[in-house]
Design a protein around this motif. Structure first.
Motif, PDB file in Angstrom:
ATOM      1  N   ALA A 274       0.821  -1.210   0.000  1.00 51.18           N
ATOM      2  CA  ALA A 274       0.000   0.000   0.000  1.00 51.18           C
ATOM      3  C   ALA A 274       0.854   1.259   0.000  1.00 51.18           C
ATOM      4  CB  ALA A 274      -0.929   0.010   1.205  1.00 51.18           C
ATOM      5  N   ARG A 275       2.019   1.200   0.667  1.00 53.49           N
ATOM      6  CA  ARG A 275       2.860   2.391   0.777  1.00 53.49           C
ATOM      7  C   ARG A 275       4.288   1.975   1.073  1.00 53.49           C
ATOM      8  NH1 ARG A 275       1.975   7.593   4.780  1.00 53.49           N
ATOM      9  NH2 ARG A 275       2.269   6.077   6.435  1.00 53.49           N
ATOM     10  N   VAL A 276       5.227   2.645   0.423  1.00 59.10           N
ATOM     11  CA  VAL A 276       6.656   2.463   0.681  1.00 59.10           C
ATOM     12  C   VAL A 276       7.223   3.864   0.883  1.00 59.10           C
ATOM     13  CG1 VAL A 276       8.852   1.651  -0.246  1.00 59.10           C
ATOM     14  CG2 VAL A 276       6.753   0.401  -0.775  1.00 59.10           C
ATOM     15  N   TYR A 277       7.855   4.105   2.034  1.00 58.72           N
ATOM     16  CA  TYR A 277       8.340   5.450   2.317  1.00 58.72           C
ATOM     17  C   TYR A 277       9.480   5.395   3.323  1.00 58.72           C
ATOM     18  CZ  TYR A 277       5.391   4.941   6.470  1.00 58.72           C
ATOM     19  OH  TYR A 277       4.816   4.498   7.621  1.00 58.72           O
ATOM     20  N   THR A 278      10.250   6.477   3.378  1.00 61.52           N
ATOM     21  CA  THR A 278      11.330   6.593   4.358  1.00 61.52           C
ATOM     22  C   THR A 278      10.900   7.601   5.419  1.00 61.52           C
ATOM     23  OG1 THR A 278      12.409   8.307   3.038  1.00 61.52           O
ATOM     24  CG2 THR A 278      13.160   6.044   2.707  1.00 61.52           C
ATOM     25  N   LEU A 279      11.362   7.381   6.623  1.00 61.00           N
ATOM     26  CA  LEU A 279      11.061   8.290   7.716  1.00 61.00           C
ATOM     27  C   LEU A 279      12.069   8.078   8.830  1.00 61.00           C
ATOM     28  CD1 LEU A 279       8.265   7.143  10.087  1.00 61.00           C
ATOM     29  CD2 LEU A 279       9.069   5.644   8.313  1.00 61.00           C
ATOM     30  N   THR A 280      12.104   9.028   9.712  1.00 61.42           N
ATOM     31  CA  THR A 280      12.924   8.904  10.918  1.00 61.42           C
ATOM     32  C   THR A 280      11.986   8.593  12.068  1.00 61.42           C
ATOM     33  OG1 THR A 280      14.520  10.495  10.074  1.00 61.42           O
ATOM     34  CG2 THR A 280      14.564  10.058  12.443  1.00 61.42           C
ATOM     35  N   ILE A 281      12.197   7.445  12.703  1.00 61.26           N
ATOM     36  CA  ILE A 281      11.391   7.109  13.877  1.00 61.26           C
ATOM     37  C   ILE A 281      12.154   7.567  15.114  1.00 61.26           C
ATOM     38  CG2 ILE A 281      10.066   5.254  12.827  1.00 61.26           C
ATOM     39  CD1 ILE A 281      11.952   3.254  14.064  1.00 61.26           C
ATOM     40  N   ARG A 282      11.454   8.255  15.967  1.00 58.24           N
ATOM     41  CA  ARG A 282      12.061   8.826  17.165  1.00 58.24           C
ATOM     42  C   ARG A 282      11.449   8.191  18.411  1.00 58.24           C
ATOM     43  NH1 ARG A 282      14.508  12.457  14.414  1.00 58.24           N
ATOM     44  NH2 ARG A 282      13.653  14.055  13.108  1.00 58.24           N
ATOM     45  N   PRO A 283      12.266   8.011  19.435  1.00 61.01           N
ATOM     46  CA  PRO A 283      11.731   7.433  20.681  1.00 61.01           C
ATOM     47  C   PRO A 283      10.679   8.344  21.308  1.00 61.01           C
ATOM     48  CG  PRO A 283      14.126   7.452  20.701  1.00 61.01           C
ATOM     49  CD  PRO A 283      13.702   8.252  19.517  1.00 61.01           C
ATOM     50  N   ARG A 284       9.745   7.750  22.004  1.00 61.62           N
ATOM     51  CA  ARG A 284       8.685   8.495  22.694  1.00 61.62           C
ATOM     52  C   ARG A 284       9.205   8.924  24.068  1.00 61.62           C
ATOM     53  NH1 ARG A 284       3.151   7.097  20.884  1.00 61.62           N
ATOM     54  NH2 ARG A 284       3.351   5.776  19.053  1.00 61.62           N
ATOM     55  N   ARG A 285      10.133   9.865  24.073  1.00 55.04           N
ATOM     56  CA  ARG A 285      10.794  10.271  25.310  1.00 55.04           C
ATOM     57  C   ARG A 285       9.825  10.959  26.276  1.00 55.04           C
ATOM     58  NH1 ARG A 285      15.103  11.225  21.363  1.00 55.04           N
ATOM     59  NH2 ARG A 285      16.695   9.635  21.788  1.00 55.04           N
ATOM     60  N   LYS A 286       9.027  11.882  25.770  1.00 52.69           N
ATOM     61  CA  LYS A 286       8.089  12.605  26.636  1.00 52.69           C
ATOM     62  C   LYS A 286       7.121  11.625  27.294  1.00 52.69           C
ATOM     63  CE  LYS A 286       4.458  16.101  26.441  1.00 52.69           C
ATOM     64  NZ  LYS A 286       3.678  16.971  25.553  1.00 52.69           N
ATOM     65  N   GLU A 287       6.580  10.699  26.498  1.00 49.92           N
ATOM     66  CA  GLU A 287       5.643   9.725  27.048  1.00 49.92           C
ATOM     67  C   GLU A 287       6.316   8.822  28.077  1.00 49.92           C
ATOM     68  OE1 GLU A 287       5.790  10.580  23.941  1.00 49.92           O
ATOM     69  OE2 GLU A 287       3.784  10.911  23.170  1.00 49.92           O
ATOM     70  N   ALA A 288       7.597   8.491  27.853  1.00 48.13           N
ATOM     71  CA  ALA A 288       8.320   7.641  28.803  1.00 48.13           C
ATOM     72  C   ALA A 288       8.482   8.338  30.148  1.00 48.13           C
ATOM     73  CB  ALA A 288       9.681   7.252  28.236  1.00 48.13           C
ATOM     74  N   VAL A 289       8.805   9.635  30.118  1.00 44.20           N
ATOM     75  CA  VAL A 289       8.959  10.383  31.371  1.00 44.20           C
ATOM     76  C   VAL A 289       7.603  10.516  32.073  1.00 44.20           C
ATOM     77  CG1 VAL A 289       9.559  12.634  32.353  1.00 44.20           C
ATOM     78  CG2 VAL A 289      11.028  11.605  30.610  1.00 44.20           C
ATOM     79  N   LEU A 290       6.561  10.843  31.301  1.00 45.92           N
ATOM     80  CA  LEU A 290       5.229  10.965  31.907  1.00 45.92           C
ATOM     81  C   LEU A 290       4.749   9.632  32.481  1.00 45.92           C
ATOM     82  CD1 LEU A 290       3.471  13.317  29.332  1.00 45.92           C
ATOM     83  CD2 LEU A 290       4.325  13.892  31.614  1.00 45.92           C
TER      84      LEU A 290
END
Length: 195
Positions: free
Chosen positions: A35-51
């Protein structure tokens, strides 16, 4: 400056297109189902981890306080009819509560630190028309962008065949932002995308 070392395992695999199939290691995807092929940068969920850590810290503190008070009440009521020399089980329940609280706190802290220390990854994501998604990584972002174009060309050109070596990474989707987040009116549990 060198990028931070990844805590996620990076494994080299072959990615190839042949006979209308996309192979990533031992997994294959029919090209017609992509359905879709794409590039992206995945970033850790740092804010959610602290909360999440702060929330757990408050819950652990509240539960520990309640259980410690309950243990103290049980201890004082059990000592009421006994002589003051019997102190065999006086602190046993309290110690158990403290050990459980410390273990839960250490687990929560380790989980938060693993997300805070996780690096961002530039990846090529391949989504199918079904629920499955494949994620591969590479040493150079340009290689992944070119690979996305090659896969798109293979969808249009049934005779296309190629083989490349890529890396796969094992990540926890709950610790990384993956894909687009859209704010929907009338839905439940939806979030907006923060830029």
């Amino acid at each position: 400056m060198a990028p931070a070392a990844s805590t996620e395992p990076i494994i080299g695999v072959g990615l190839r297109v042949s006979k209308r199939l996309l192979w990533i290691g031992d997994a294959y995807y029919p090209l017609r189902n992509l359905a879709r092929v794409y590039t992206l940068t995945i970033r850790p969920r740092r804010k959610e981890a602290v909360l999440r850590f702060v929330k757990r810290l408050l819950i652990i503190g509240a539960v520990t306080t309640v259980l410690a008070l309950l243990a103290a009440m049980i201890d004082s009521s059990s000592r009421g009819g006994l002589d003051s020399g019997d102190s065999g089980g006086s602190g046993g329940l309290f110690v158990l509560v403290v050990i459980a609280a410390v273990a839960a706190l250490i687990y929560s802290l380790v989980e938060m630190l693993s997300v805070l220390g996780a690096p961002a990854h530039f990846v090529l994501a391949i989504e199918t028309s079904g629920p499955s998604t494949a994620v591969v990584s590479g040493r150079q972002p340009d290689q992944l962008r070119q690979l996305a174009h090659q896969i798109a060309d293979a969808i249009e050109n049934p005779e296309a065949e190629f083989t490349v070596q890529v890396d796969t990474i094992t990540i926890s989707p709950q610790h990384y932002y993956f894909g687009d987040n859209v704010n929907m009116y009338g839905g439940s549990g939806n979030v907006g995308m923060a830029s």
